[in-house]
Scaffold this active site. Structure first.
Site, short mmCIF file in Angstrom:
data_model
loop_
_atom_site.label_atom_id
_atom_site.label_comp_id
_atom_site.label_asym_id
_atom_site.label_seq_id
_atom_site.Cartn_x
_atom_site.Cartn_y
_atom_site.Cartn_z
N CYS A 1 -23.40 71.68 -89.73
CA CYS A 1 -22.04 72.12 -89.46
C CYS A 1 -21.68 73.20 -90.48
O CYS A 1 -22.05 73.09 -91.65
CB CYS A 1 -21.10 70.93 -89.61
SG CYS A 1 -19.37 71.30 -89.34
N HIS B 1 -19.66 67.96 -80.50
CA HIS B 1 -19.51 68.24 -81.93
C HIS B 1 -18.15 68.88 -82.21
O HIS B 1 -17.44 68.48 -83.13
CB HIS B 1 -20.67 69.15 -82.39
CG HIS B 1 -20.63 69.55 -83.83
ND1 HIS B 1 -21.58 69.13 -84.75
CD2 HIS B 1 -19.76 70.33 -84.53
CE1 HIS B 1 -21.29 69.64 -85.94
NE2 HIS B 1 -20.20 70.39 -85.83
N GLU B 2 -17.79 69.89 -81.38
CA GLU B 2 -16.53 70.62 -81.62
C GLU B 2 -15.32 69.76 -81.30
O GLU B 2 -14.33 69.78 -82.04
CB GLU B 2 -16.49 71.92 -80.81
CG GLU B 2 -17.62 72.91 -81.11
CD GLU B 2 -17.83 73.23 -82.58
OE1 GLU B 2 -16.91 73.02 -83.40
OE2 GLU B 2 -18.94 73.67 -82.94
N HIS C 1 -14.37 67.53 -84.05
CA HIS C 1 -13.60 68.18 -85.12
C HIS C 1 -12.09 68.02 -84.88
O HIS C 1 -11.32 67.89 -85.83
CB HIS C 1 -13.92 69.68 -85.18
CG HIS C 1 -15.12 70.02 -86.03
ND1 HIS C 1 -15.18 69.73 -87.38
CD2 HIS C 1 -16.29 70.64 -85.73
CE1 HIS C 1 -16.34 70.15 -87.86
NE2 HIS C 1 -17.04 70.71 -86.89
#
Ligand SMILES: [Zn+2]
Lengths: 183, 168
Positions: free
Chosen positions: B99, B141-142, B145
């Site tokens: 990341c 993954h995003e 966040h």
């Protein structure tokens, strides 16, 4: 050399690799890291493995006072736990991890020389091993060998695959790319 | 813009849904996209990574290749994902992630192989999507966040042997 530089020099911290090997028992890591902490040591990276019934650990430790003093401060605990202790001065090299690009998985009936042959072939093919883990599984009558290797290579999957091909009579193997998502 | 790096606590906080689809939102999205493309890798970014605590992320795997043979990675191009909601997860796969907000560390994370999700674009229009493989991993993954989750929160042992158990 000026006097204050000498004083600073002796108090300067230095990195060491502390290796411990012995019979596995519960609480080793806690006992050893506590004594290192009490001695003013700072832990860097470490890796503990149980190989067979044996405990082993390698720890990067930053500490002032020199290797002999470090050894003496841990020795009472390691002696009590029956661990062999080894201390080497090292370069830390932190914050420069490489990302592995290829994974090689090998397994087959256990026989002498598997690791030497596989890693020999890989070295010749320009494969740089970053991580290797091998285990003996199966039963004691029919042991099997499992080898997991990760690393980087200038050549691609096909080249590594071809290089390992001559070993395919006695072991199964797989070579694959490791795609790392950076998000 | 500047990437926030862990342990900055903003990366661990929940983001607010976007409510105004106006010019200033489009301006931010275009700056975020340009910034993403300026970063090494540059295939995905989430607003909280630059300190904007809103449910906005961008994924674009166009031009990404894998291996020495430079095989392209299947993808549907530029995805502007505002208020994204993943609604379906299928299969699981272990893969390596890093990341921009966690320098010098990569590790193994289990993600769904296929996902269905919906998101609003920068003009306020809602869309339904499906994705799989590496693109689906990037989206998961995003979106993580936006919920204050880093791949560190999903790490599994480096000795986990799930690699070949891809579900179809
Ligand atoms: Zn990220």
């Amino acid at each position: 050399m000026k006097e204050e530089e000498v004083t600073m020099g002796s108090a300067r911290k230095q990195w060491y690799m502390v290796s411990l090997v012995g019979k596995d028992q519960s609480g080793i890591v806690a006992r050893v890291t506590e004594v290192l902490y009490q001695a003013g040591g700072v832990l860097g990276e470490s890796s503990m493995m149980r190989l067979g019934c044996n405990f082993s650990i390698m720890m990067m430790v930053e500490i002032a006072g020199g290797g002999e003093q470090l050894r003496q401060s841990i020795a009472p605990v390691t002696t009590e736990l029956g661990l062999h202790l080894h201390v080497d001065a090292i370069e830390p090299g932190l914050h420069q991890h490489q990302v592995p690009e290829l994974r090689v998985v090998v397994h087959g009936a256990d026989r002498p020389g598997i690791v030497a042959q596989v890693t020999g072939v890989l070295a010749e093919a320009g494969f740089d091993i970053m991580d290797l883990d091998s285990q003996v599984g199966g039963s004691s009558l029919e042991p099997i060998y499992i080898l997991l290797i990760e690393g980087v290579a200038n050549s691609g999957v096909e080249t590594i695959h071809q290089a390992l091909e001559p070993l395919s009579a006695s072991v199964e193997f797989r070579v694959e790319e490791i795609d790392t998502l950076i998000g | 813009m500047e990437i926030l790096t862990y342990p900055n606590q903003q990366l661990k906080q929940n983001c607010e849904p976007v409510e105004q689809f106006d010019e200033s939102l489009r301006q931010f999205v275009s700056e975020l996209e340009a910034f993403m493309r300026s970063q090494p890798g540059g295939i995905g970014i989430a607003a909280p990574q630059v300190g904007q605590m809103q449910r906005i992320c961008i994924v674009d795997l166009t031009g990404m290749t894998r291996g020495k043979k430079k095989k392209p990675v299947p993808n549907q191009g530029r995805l502007i994902l505002i208020n994204p909601e993943i609604t379906e997860w299928e299969g699981f796969e272990l893969g390596r992630e890093g990341c921009m907000s966690v320098p010098d560390y990569t590790g193994n994370v289990i993600r769904a192989t296929q996902i269905a999700f919906s998101a609003t674009d920068e003009w306020g229009e809602r869309h339904e999507y499906e994705s799989e493989g590496f693109e689906a991993r990037a989206i998961q993954h995003e979106v993580d966040h936006l919920e204050g989750l880093l791949f560190l929160d999903r790490l599994v042992s480096r000795r986990t042997d799930l690699f070949q158990r891809k579900q179809r």
